[in-house]
Design an enzyme around this catalytic site. Sequence first.
Site, PDB file in Angstrom:
ATOM      1  N   ASP A 142       0.856  -1.196   0.000  1.00 50.63           N
ATOM      2  CA  ASP A 142       0.000   0.000   0.000  1.00 50.63           C
ATOM      3  C   ASP A 142       0.889   1.243   0.000  1.00 50.63           C
ATOM      4  O   ASP A 142       0.925   1.998   0.964  1.00 50.63           O
ATOM      5  CB  ASP A 142      -0.902  -0.043   1.243  1.00 50.63           C
ATOM      6  CG  ASP A 142      -1.990   1.016   1.208  1.00 50.63           C
ATOM      7  OD1 ASP A 142      -2.029   1.811   0.260  1.00 50.63           O
ATOM      8  OD2 ASP A 142      -2.804   1.031   2.158  1.00 50.63           O
ATOM      9  N   LYS A 200       0.663   3.657  -2.250  1.00 50.64           N
ATOM     10  CA  LYS A 200      -0.078   4.779  -2.850  1.00 50.64           C
ATOM     11  C   LYS A 200       0.836   5.596  -3.756  1.00 50.64           C
ATOM     12  O   LYS A 200       0.989   6.808  -3.588  1.00 50.64           O
ATOM     13  CB  LYS A 200      -0.709   5.654  -1.779  1.00 50.64           C
ATOM     14  CG  LYS A 200      -1.721   4.896  -0.920  1.00 50.64           C
ATOM     15  CD  LYS A 200      -2.453   5.784   0.059  1.00 50.64           C
ATOM     16  CE  LYS A 200      -3.506   5.032   0.842  1.00 50.64           C
ATOM     17  NZ  LYS A 200      -2.979   4.121   1.866  1.00 50.64           N
ATOM     18  N   THR A 254      10.011   8.219 -11.096  1.00 45.44           N
ATOM     19  CA  THR A 254      10.028   7.834  -9.679  1.00 45.44           C
ATOM     20  C   THR A 254       9.068   6.670  -9.435  1.00 45.44           C
ATOM     21  O   THR A 254       9.402   5.701  -8.734  1.00 45.44           O
ATOM     22  CB  THR A 254       9.653   9.050  -8.797  1.00 45.44           C
ATOM     23  OG1 THR A 254      10.518  10.119  -9.143  1.00 45.44           O
ATOM     24  CG2 THR A 254       9.776   8.738  -7.319  1.00 45.44           C
ATOM     25  N   SER A 273     -11.065   6.021   2.613  1.00 41.25           N
ATOM     26  CA  SER A 273     -11.964   5.695   3.720  1.00 41.25           C
ATOM     27  C   SER A 273     -12.040   6.784   4.797  1.00 41.25           C
ATOM     28  O   SER A 273     -12.932   6.741   5.639  1.00 41.25           O
ATOM     29  CB  SER A 273     -11.498   4.389   4.374  1.00 41.25           C
ATOM     30  OG  SER A 273     -10.156   4.520   4.821  1.00 41.25           O
ATOM     31  N   GLY A 332     -14.244  -1.887  11.051  1.00 41.83           N
ATOM     32  CA  GLY A 332     -13.871  -1.929  12.471  1.00 41.83           C
ATOM     33  C   GLY A 332     -13.348  -0.602  12.972  1.00 41.83           C
ATOM     34  O   GLY A 332     -14.137   0.320  13.237  1.00 41.83           O
ATOM     35  N   GLN A 371     -12.209   2.079  11.802  1.00 43.53           N
ATOM     36  CA  GLN A 371     -12.681   3.324  11.175  1.00 43.53           C
ATOM     37  C   GLN A 371     -14.213   3.401  11.108  1.00 43.53           C
ATOM     38  O   GLN A 371     -14.768   4.361  10.573  1.00 43.53           O
ATOM     39  CB  GLN A 371     -12.102   3.465   9.766  1.00 43.53           C
ATOM     40  CG  GLN A 371     -10.591   3.645   9.747  1.00 43.53           C
ATOM     41  CD  GLN A 371     -10.084   3.826   8.312  1.00 43.53           C
ATOM     42  OE1 GLN A 371     -10.397   4.795   7.639  1.00 43.53           O
ATOM     43  NE2 GLN A 371      -9.303   2.868   7.844  1.00 43.53           N
TER      44      GLN A 371
END
Length: 248
Positions: free
Chosen positions: A80, A82, A89, A138, A206, A208
């Site tokens: 993850d 992102k 890069t 989220s 959960g 969040q």
Amino acid sequence: MEQTAKQRQSNIILALDFPFENPENRNSLFKKAEQVLNASHPYLWAVKFNHHLVLPLGVFDGIQKLVKQVHDRGLLAIMDCKANDIGATNEAIAEYYYAAGFDAIIANPFIGWEEGLKPIFNVAHKQQRGVILLTYMSHKGAYEGYGQTIIDAETGKQTPQYVSFAKKALKYDADGVVVGATYPEKISEIHGILGDKVPIFSPGIGAQGGEIAAALEAGARYLIVGRAIVQAEDPAAVAKEIRDLARL
Ligand code: XMP
């Protein structure tokens, strides 16, 4: 991804995240990660890594060993990161994470295609790995970016940013999109665009406040769960409970 999830009869991805620890204690962090993985792996089909472990452990020292353990248990590993930079890069980011063994990485579609996402997809296709795109995050502030109404650069029409990203995920043949479980109505709308062609990965269960049933009913295919499992007294029991509730 689909085959692994089916074989393992689970649609749960563990987010193997831990709170900050003094970097001097990174050996204990590594051991904790191993313990949670050992306990919960029967109920998962993939493990997602994030900066929580990559920064203290390092990609080719600690993380690569954990990725191997993930693979040895028959699970897939997702990074993850992102990815969100210029092409050269992003290319290096993708190359290093795939070289460490990751099966897929997460990228941010805000950077656009040419000299943005395209180099990531090129590296992924060469190595037969996956690219998963953010579509609606989220957290609370997600509406400020992903929820804005934009004039779509291709059609010239007003459209929500996340709708434009969902259409692009289809066009780019992404391996998945990330839509927060905290916004089931967005999952539903995005699922209406993607159908079964691009699976929805949904974090935010959960800790969040996102709910398993609401996310799945809206069209999420895979649930990403971190703190609810990692910080539980009995991670195996919680992972099993969530897997059973979300059974395919
Ligand atoms: P928790 O502890 O909240 O962990 O279950 C969730 C994990 O997922 C990441 N996360 C996201 N990743 N798009 C992503 O690509 C999102 O919208 C998103 N929301 C949460 C979070 O960083 C953690 O690793």
